[in-house]
Write an enzyme that holds these catalytic residues in place. Structure first.
Site: not given
Ligand code: CAA
Length: 283
Positions: A119, A140, A152, A190
């Protein structure tokens, strides 16, 4: 380049997700980790995710079984001898990654591309541990991998256009959106996300608002799916601190200094969702 077999190093949250999307896209996947029990845990999360997709009728039972059948277990990095592409998603530690890449370089066939899901660590430095820096690249993925569209793609200093294009094409076959980025601290994701999270932590630290209020402002005012403090818990506060340190050191600019409250939480072992407590408490 014809990529048929992908080896994924690390069966944790990121590696497991990467293995899942590769298997679902039809690649043979070699899932590698240090111990059998880590593989068992990673595979059970993959199966759970696929079961959820089946129950929502987004995947058939046959596709699930075929995808799971394409994943083989490995605890030996030398299994890279069978891979066309290796995606490393081990811990964020340069010494460990360097060692892994040295071994992969010796084991993998000459044509194989070695990618890292890091990351924030420099791809150019990881590549320098190998005798094929032109075939080393960053991929990434975002968390949760099965849901998030972006990958990325980070070019190291020596990465060739041919290798970049092969990885861009491969990423599209995963139904993901590749975005090209140069190798600078934090890449793009990031470099922008972590200072925002760090600023949210400063806002809490200085008593400007409660944690719920800070998250509400960003969720309802900026349409973010999660507030920055909730997102920090989800990513892991140790990871957030680690990335801030990399930005701080990499740019030598005080604007990237990690908030003392973030350091305090990490010292307390309040690392977020994975430890049951971060800014919020998780049952
Ligand atoms: N694994 C697989 N699928 C998942 C999951 C997981 N851990 N968490 C949620 N899902 C799926 C659900 O099954 C659901 O699928 P469907 O659309 O097929 O029904 C979908 O995602 C939406 O989930 P929920 O309805 O339960 O919950 P939500 O609408 O709140 O979405 C989320 C959950 C997608 C995590 C949303 O909250 C989100 O987009 N959050 C921000 C995520 C983000 O910013 N990620 C980047 C992090 S930074 C990074 O990764 C880089 C780094 O280097 C640090």
């Amino acid at each position: 380049m014809n990529i048929k077999t992908v080896m994924v190093i690390g069966a944790g949250q990121m590696g497991g997700g990467i293995a899942q999307v590769c298997a679902q896209a039809g690649y043979n996947v070699i899932l590698n980790d240090l111990k059998d029990e880590f593989l068992t845990r990673g595979l059970s999360v993959i199966e759970k995710n696929m079961n959820r997709a089946v129950s929502k009728e987004k995947m058939t039972e046959e596709d699930k079984n075929a995808s799971l059948g394409r994943i083989t277990r490995s605890t030996d990095l030398n299994d890279a001898k069978n891979a066309d592409l290796v995606i490393e998603a081990a811990v964020e530690n340069m010494a460990i990654k360097t060692k892994i890449f040295e071994t992969l370089d010796q084991a993998a066939p000459e044509h194989a591309i070695l990618a890292s899901n890091t990351s924030s660590l420099p791809i150019t430095e990881i590549a320098a541990a190998t005798k094929r820096p032109e075939q080393v690249i960053g991929m990434h993925f975002m968390n949760p991998v099965p849901v998030m569209k972006l990958v990325e793609i980070i070019r190291g200093l020596a990465t060739t256009d041919e290798v970049y294009q092969a990885i861009e094409e491969m990423t599209k076959t995963l139904n993901k959106a590749p975005v090209e980025v140069e190798d600078f601290p934090g890449f793009v994701s990031n470099r922008i996300l972590m200072p925002m999270i760090n600023e949210a932590i400063y806002t809490l630290y200085e008593g400007v608002a409660s944690k719920e209020a800070i998250d509400d402002v960003m969720k309802m005012g900026m349409n973010h799916p999660m507030g920055p403090l909730q997102l920090a818990d989800f990513i892991g506060l140790d990871t957030c601190l680690y990335i801030m340190e990399i930005l701080h050191e990499g740019f030598g600019d005080s604007k990237y200094r990690p908030c003392p409250l973030l350091r305090k939480y990490v010292k307390a072992g309040w690392l977020g969702k994975k430890t049951g407590r971060g800014f919020y408490i998780y049952e």
